[in-house]
Enzyme design. Structure first.
Site, PDB file in Angstrom:
ATOM      1  CD  GLU A 121      34.919  39.428  28.395  1.00 60.21           C
ATOM      2  OE1 GLU A 121      35.835  38.775  27.865  1.00 60.21           O
ATOM      3  OE2 GLU A 121      33.921  39.827  27.778  1.00 60.21           O
TER       4      GLU A 121
ATOM      5  CB  CYS B  84      43.033  37.390  30.466  1.00 58.65           C
ATOM      6  SG  CYS B  84      42.622  38.929  29.627  1.00 58.65           S
TER       7      CYS B  84
ATOM      8  N   PRO C  56      36.258  45.090  43.716  1.00 58.70           N
ATOM      9  CG  PRO C  56      37.648  46.720  44.663  1.00 58.70           C
ATOM     10  CD  PRO C  56      36.222  46.223  44.642  1.00 58.70           C
TER      11      PRO C  56
HETATM   12  P1  NAD Z   1      39.441  34.936  40.399  1.00 57.92           P
HETATM   13  O1  NAD Z   1      38.368  34.288  39.621  1.00 57.92           O
HETATM   14  O2  NAD Z   1      40.049  34.200  41.518  1.00 57.92           O
HETATM   15  O3  NAD Z   1      38.916  36.324  41.017  1.00 57.92           O
HETATM   16  C1  NAD Z   1      38.374  37.352  40.228  1.00 57.92           C
HETATM   17  C2  NAD Z   1      37.452  38.186  41.116  1.00 57.92           C
HETATM   18  O4  NAD Z   1      36.365  37.369  41.536  1.00 57.92           O
HETATM   19  C3  NAD Z   1      38.114  38.701  42.395  1.00 57.92           C
HETATM   20  O5  NAD Z   1      37.613  39.973  42.699  1.00 57.92           O
HETATM   21  C4  NAD Z   1      37.648  37.692  43.434  1.00 57.92           C
HETATM   22  O6  NAD Z   1      37.621  38.214  44.741  1.00 57.92           O
HETATM   23  C5  NAD Z   1      36.248  37.403  42.936  1.00 57.92           C
HETATM   24  N1  NAD Z   1      35.696  36.121  43.374  1.00 57.92           N
HETATM   25  C6  NAD Z   1      36.348  34.977  43.679  1.00 57.92           C
HETATM   26  N2  NAD Z   1      35.455  34.020  44.040  1.00 57.92           N
HETATM   27  C7  NAD Z   1      34.220  34.582  43.948  1.00 57.92           C
HETATM   28  C8  NAD Z   1      32.906  34.127  44.172  1.00 57.92           C
HETATM   29  N3  NAD Z   1      32.661  32.870  44.569  1.00 57.92           N
HETATM   30  N4  NAD Z   1      31.871  34.981  43.982  1.00 57.92           N
HETATM   31  C9  NAD Z   1      32.106  36.233  43.569  1.00 57.92           C
HETATM   32  N5  NAD Z   1      33.326  36.746  43.339  1.00 57.92           N
HETATM   33  C10 NAD Z   1      34.374  35.918  43.519  1.00 57.92           C
HETATM   34  O7  NAD Z   1      40.529  35.391  39.334  1.00 57.92           O
HETATM   35  P2  NAD Z   1      41.918  36.124  39.628  1.00 57.92           P
HETATM   36  O8  NAD Z   1      42.899  35.105  40.051  1.00 57.92           O
HETATM   37  O9  NAD Z   1      41.695  37.309  40.471  1.00 57.92           O
HETATM   38  O10 NAD Z   1      42.273  36.699  38.174  1.00 57.92           O
HETATM   39  C11 NAD Z   1      43.027  36.004  37.278  1.00 57.92           C
HETATM   40  C12 NAD Z   1      42.130  35.332  36.267  1.00 57.92           C
HETATM   41  O11 NAD Z   1      41.367  36.313  35.579  1.00 57.92           O
HETATM   42  C13 NAD Z   1      42.922  34.619  35.199  1.00 57.92           C
HETATM   43  O12 NAD Z   1      42.293  33.389  34.945  1.00 57.92           O
HETATM   44  C14 NAD Z   1      42.804  35.537  33.989  1.00 57.92           C
HETATM   45  O13 NAD Z   1      42.963  34.884  32.750  1.00 57.92           O
HETATM   46  C15 NAD Z   1      41.435  36.091  34.178  1.00 57.92           C
HETATM   47  N6  NAD Z   1      41.258  37.372  33.465  1.00 57.92           N
HETATM   48  C16 NAD Z   1      40.457  37.387  32.349  1.00 57.92           C
HETATM   49  C17 NAD Z   1      40.321  38.561  31.619  1.00 57.92           C
HETATM   50  C18 NAD Z   1      39.471  38.615  30.367  1.00 57.92           C
HETATM   51  O14 NAD Z   1      39.161  39.699  29.914  1.00 57.92           O
HETATM   52  N7  NAD Z   1      39.084  37.482  29.802  1.00 57.92           N
HETATM   53  C19 NAD Z   1      40.977  39.729  32.050  1.00 57.92           C
HETATM   54  C20 NAD Z   1      41.752  39.677  33.191  1.00 57.92           C
HETATM   55  C21 NAD Z   1      41.880  38.484  33.898  1.00 57.92           C
END
Ligand code: NAD
Length: 524
Positions: A261, A295, A189
């Site tokens: 996603e 999202c 998470p």
């Molecule tokens: P993010 O990409 O920064 O992080 C998401 C997850 O990925 C976090 O747990 C983070 O720690 C992890 N992460 C970050 N860098 C990583 C790496 N290099 N390797 C592996 N894991 C890594 O996104 P966020 O800011 O947490 O969430 C918001 C984004 O999520 C928005 O763009 C939103 O639109 C999108 N979102 C999409 C959906 C969907 O179903 N399409 C649903 C919810 C959120």
């Protein structure tokens, strides 16, 4: 019960002892912790252990061992766990909402709605999973003498990487079909929002999920991600488009499947004949629900010239009147952004737009008087594609209004984006609205709703196109993606080569006339 300096009464379930118990299952052999804070106050609630690469390897080893037994457990027994879990999740929805609220700062109305997502997913797959996982007998190449059976095997250990905006839904709901299909799960998470998924796993275990099968590792994404992906048999990722590309690349190098996603820049098209009161109410939820951190939420609203002013006046009035504040009750209509860091990103998008000529119709400013990450519901006009918020996802309570002259213009403007996650079309003439919807390049399109109808339709796959993702959750593929197909073929008699002494020419003649006969009989 804790009363915070802002005069907030923190939920009774968020006691130190309970939170320490929840995070105790996260491995952190190096002793490092992350200060997980209550968003409304910035107070540290608990130190979240940070997992090292060897902790992650160990989590996979334990999960793999548990998975072997779980895969050998009859599907009916596996599903019985989720029948019991459904009741527990519904019974404890208020505690779930407490945890979601303390860690994400969203308002309680959204938190309780989020708590309902895993039970909805469980309900759906409790009806479908046995059928989807049952072997399917197909005809073989030679009728009666051959068979082929499609057998669904679990992938093994599925890595799930979840964001902070819907931590409980993305952390637990995406794991449910993976587990039902016989997999183990290792979840990462977001550090900020680990509490609610940890509580979800505890409830699943209370319902009978074998210990060890659902592991959690925590840490910053770039620290944890590579080791996690290197050990996973499949990756389910929800998050930003930028991170999705990194994850997709690594999954590709490892030749494992992934579902991505990602983000959106979702349009709402209001047609001439739309019910304006409904469209305004939809736009309020669409832009400001979950403080604009959904999202599938709306960041671009396209209005016909003839109805622009009427919509704008009503919308701005509703946005100004929204009840925005920190409270652990159902009163506020909008809560906080997730963190001061995220507030700075949202603020930078608004400042950039204003500097380049956009007009702020309402909002546009942080509200430190309400808490460290509150931002006003913000409506802009005059946004252009040279502005940050004209092209990239802001992911906050910021929306832009645009005029259009013809429906063709509206469709072209809606499609003028790299994203394709969600859209909505509003109009009284359902056939006309459907015709517009069909022209929008988006994985989800809602008519006369923003997103809930699409997202809650668990029987239909939901995912993004273009830069909004690869693959989908929900529907049959939302479970089948966590399986590999084994094609079990049986030849009952050796008929697929010449008989002893038969000339090859004769054998070929027989084979070709057999092909014709089977076509006539429509066997193949
Ligand atoms: P993010 O990409 O920064 O992080 C998401 C997850 O990925 C976090 O747990 C983070 O720690 C992890 N992460 C970050 N860098 C990583 C790496 N290099 N390797 C592996 N894991 C890594 O996104 P966020 O800011 O947490 O969430 C918001 C984004 O999520 C928005 O763009 C939103 O639109 C999108 N979102 C999409 C959906 C969907 O179903 N399409 C649903 C919810 C959120």
């Amino acid at each position: 019960m804790t009363v915070t300096p802002l005069g907030l009464t923190r939920p009774a379930s968020a006691t130190d002892a309970f939170l320490r118990q929840l995070v105790a299952r996260v491995p952190g052999s190096a002793g490092a912790t992350w200060p997980l804070t209550e968003v409304y106050t910035g107070d540290v609630l608990v130190g979240l252990p940070q997992s090292t690469p060897s902790d992650i390897e160990q989590a996979f080893a334990v999960a793999r061992e548990a998975q072997r037994k779980w895969a050998a457990t009859p599907v009916k027994e596996r599903l019985a766990v989720f029948k019991r879990a459904h009741a527990l999740f519904v019974g404890n929805a208020r505690t779930v909402a407490d945890l979601i609220q303390v860690e994400s700062g969203k308002n309680r109305r959204m938190a309780i709605e989020e708590s309902c997502d895993p039970p909805m997913v469980m309900s759906h797959y409790l009806r479908r999973a046995a059928k989807l996982l049952a072997p399917v007998k197909r005809g073989g190449p030679v009728p009666l003498l051959t068979t082929s059976t499609e057998i669904r095997q679990p992938k093994g250990v599925v890595g799930i990487i979840a964001p902070w905006n819907f931590p409980f839904a993305t952390g637990i709901s995406d794991a449910v079909p993976a587990l039902m299909a016989g997999n183990a799960v290792v979840l990462k998470p977001d550090n900020k929002t680990a509490l609610s998924p940890l509580y979800g796993i505890r409830m699943l275990e209370e319902a009978g999920l074998p210990e060890g099968l659902f592991q959690v590792v925590c840490g910053e994404g770039p620290d944890v991600g590579p080791t996690l992906i290197d050990h996973a048999d499949y990756v389910m990722f929800t998050g930003s488009t930028a991170t999705g590309k990194v994850i997709g690349e690594q999954a590709g190098r490892n030749l494992i499947g992934c579902c991505l996603e990602l983000g959106g820049k979702n349009p709402m098209i209001v047609l001439e004949d739309a019910n304006l009161a409904e469209a305004v109410a939809g736009a309020v939820f669409g832009a400001f629900g979950n403080t604009g951190q959904i999202c599938m939420h709306v960041e671009r609203i396209y209005l016909p010239e003839s109805r622009y002013d009427e919509f704008k006046d009503a919308y701005v009035a509703r946005a100004r009147a929204l009840d925005v504040r920190a409270a652990y009750d159902f009163g506020p209509e909008m809560g906080s952004l997730v963190s001061p860091d995220h507030l700075r990103r949202v603020q930078s998008h608004v400042d950039d737009a204003v500097a380049k000529g956009a007009t702020v119709l309402c909002g546009g400013k942080p509200r430190p008087d309400l808490g460290p990450a509150f931002f006003e519901p913000t409506i802009l006009e005059g946004v252009t594609k040279d502005m940050l918020c004209g092209v990239t996802e802001t992911f906050g309570p910021v929306v832009a209004l645009y005029r259009y002259r013809t429906v063709d213009d509206a469709v072209a403007l809606a499609n003028d984006t790299d994203y394709g996650l969600n859209a909505s079309v509003w109009g009284r003439n359902a056939a006309a609205a459907r015709a517009v919807a069909a022209r929008i390049e988006s994985g989800n399109v809602n008519i006369n709703d923003i997103l809930a109808t699409a997202y809650a339709s668990k029987g239909t796959p939901s995912g993004g196109v273009k830069n909004s993702g690869v693959g989908a959750r929900h529907g049959d593929q939302g479970l089948l993606k966590y399986t590999d197909v084994q094609n079990l073929a049986v030849l009952k008699k050796q008929v697929m080569s010449p008989r002893p002494g038969q000339a090859y020419e004769k054998y070929v003649e027989g084979m070709l006339s057999g092909l014709k006969m089977m076509r006539r009989l429509r066997i193949r």
